[in-house]
Design an enzyme around this catalytic site. Structure first.
Site, short mmCIF file in Angstrom:
data_model
loop_
_atom_site.label_atom_id
_atom_site.label_comp_id
_atom_site.label_asym_id
_atom_site.label_seq_id
_atom_site.Cartn_x
_atom_site.Cartn_y
_atom_site.Cartn_z
N ASN A 196 1.02 -1.25 -0.02
CA ASN A 196 -0.29 -0.08 0.24
C ASN A 196 1.28 0.94 0.16
OD1 ASN A 196 1.02 0.41 2.48
ND2 ASN A 196 -1.11 -0.75 3.30
N ARG A 197 0.31 2.37 0.72
CA ARG A 197 1.09 3.25 0.07
C ARG A 197 1.88 3.91 0.78
NH1 ARG A 197 -3.22 8.46 -0.78
NH2 ARG A 197 -3.93 7.32 1.23
N GLU A 199 3.71 1.62 2.80
CA GLU A 199 4.11 0.08 2.73
C GLU A 199 5.37 0.81 1.87
OE1 GLU A 199 1.71 -3.39 4.26
OE2 GLU A 199 1.79 -2.47 2.17
N ASP A 264 -6.87 -7.38 1.44
CA ASP A 264 -7.22 -8.57 2.02
C ASP A 264 -7.88 -9.28 0.45
OD1 ASP A 264 -5.65 -9.16 4.29
OD2 ASP A 264 -7.55 -9.53 5.39
#
Length: 309
Positions: A196-197, A199, A264
């Site tokens: 994600n952004r 991470e 998920d």
């Protein structure tokens, strides 16, 4: 957009390996403050347990019409037994390693009037003998599947993720990774990773514009020997980086009710559509649509093939 490839997806077998959790919800009424301490007293009226972490990815894969096997570690405790029972009910093929020394990872949330008041986490990393058993099982199972999904929540089940990626490569099975932390070298040789952004920022630093992001993303993709890198950016949609370049898909406009578990669902949809033979960008479009549906639901939820059609 083309119709959801339900028939092709129904033939797909996905092995999900990673950190398994039990999400426990206690819902209640709050009408007074405790005389013992300045905290609300919650009178619990309803309890609910849901599969979390890697188990929620597997649950989403089954909901989309594909077949899922779940590989991970649980404790020999009530929460571990509950994970096994919920997986069975969901139609997931469980391959659980039981750890006698550590508890099942459990996140317990206490809610009053739909507001989360408290979360209590029970977690301890697995020992080496458990990881040995997990590695051995992975080597047996991976060749019987079309895709390996690694769901990393940094709880310890994927401490030796390199071994699992190597086993999949040897078997010619593509590997999709939902990463955690900033030590991305661990994921070298996977097929795709889906940070994600935040991470992605942990991995490559802050970017100043889209061109800068593309430079950093393609650098990381080449460095890790990946076929694709997908950055999920919540309300900004998703950006896919491959050898062909950059492709962006905007987020579906919707009312956001709850983002828990959305990653998920995105992972599951990407895995099943890609394993069903769709090109990267088409698979990402379906993953984006699935993520858009699930954030309109409360708690860790699933999206079905019917909701995407």
């Amino acid at each position: 957009m083309m119709p959801f490839p339900a028939e092709a997806v129904s033939r797909v077998k996905v092995l999900v390996a990673g950190d398994i959790m039990l999400d426990r919800y206690w819902f209640g009424e709050v009408d007074r403050i405790s005389p013992e301490a300045p905290v609300p007293v919650v009178r619990v009226a309803r309890r609910e347990d849901r599969l979390g972490g890697a188990a929620n990815v597997a649950r989403n894969i089954v909901a989309l019409g594909a077949q899922a096997s779940l590989l991970g570690i649980v404790g020999s405790d009530e929460a571990g037994a509950k994970v096994a029972a919920l997986a069975r009910e969901a139609g997931i093929n469980s391959c659980l390693v039981t750890d006698d020394a550590s508890p099942t990872t459990l996140k317990m949330r206490v809610l009053g009037r739909q507001q989360q008041l408290l979360r209590v986490d029970f977690e301890e990393g697995p020992g080496a003998p458990c990881l040995d058993r997990l590695d051995a099982l992975a080597r047996q199972l991976v060749a019987q599947h079309d895709m390996l999904v690694l769901s990393d929540y940094a709880k310890g089940a994927l401490d030796r993720v390199e071994v699992l990626i190597a086993a999949a490569r040897e078997a010619g099975v593509p590997v999709l990774v939902d990463p955690k932390g900033h030590l991305y070298q661990r994921y070298r040789g996977a097929t795709v990773i889906t940070p994600n952004r935040s991470e992605m920022q942990d991995a490559v630093g802050r970017w100043k514009d889209e061109d800068d992001l593309e430079r950093r993303a393609q650098g990381l993709r080449n460095d890790l020997d990946l076929e694709a890198l997908l950055v999920t950016r919540s309300e900004q949609g998703m950006t896919l980086f491959t050898e062909e370049g950059r492709q962006h898909t905007d987020a579906h406009a919707h009312e956001v009710f709850d983002v828990s578990g959305a990653g998920d669902t995105v992972l599951a949809a990407l895995a099943v559509t890609r394993a069903a033979g769709l090109p990267w960008f088409d698979a990402v479009s379906w993953a984006n649509r699935a993520g858009g549906v699930v954030v309109g639901k409360l708690g860790t939820s699933v999206v079905t093939a019917g909701e995407l059609s």
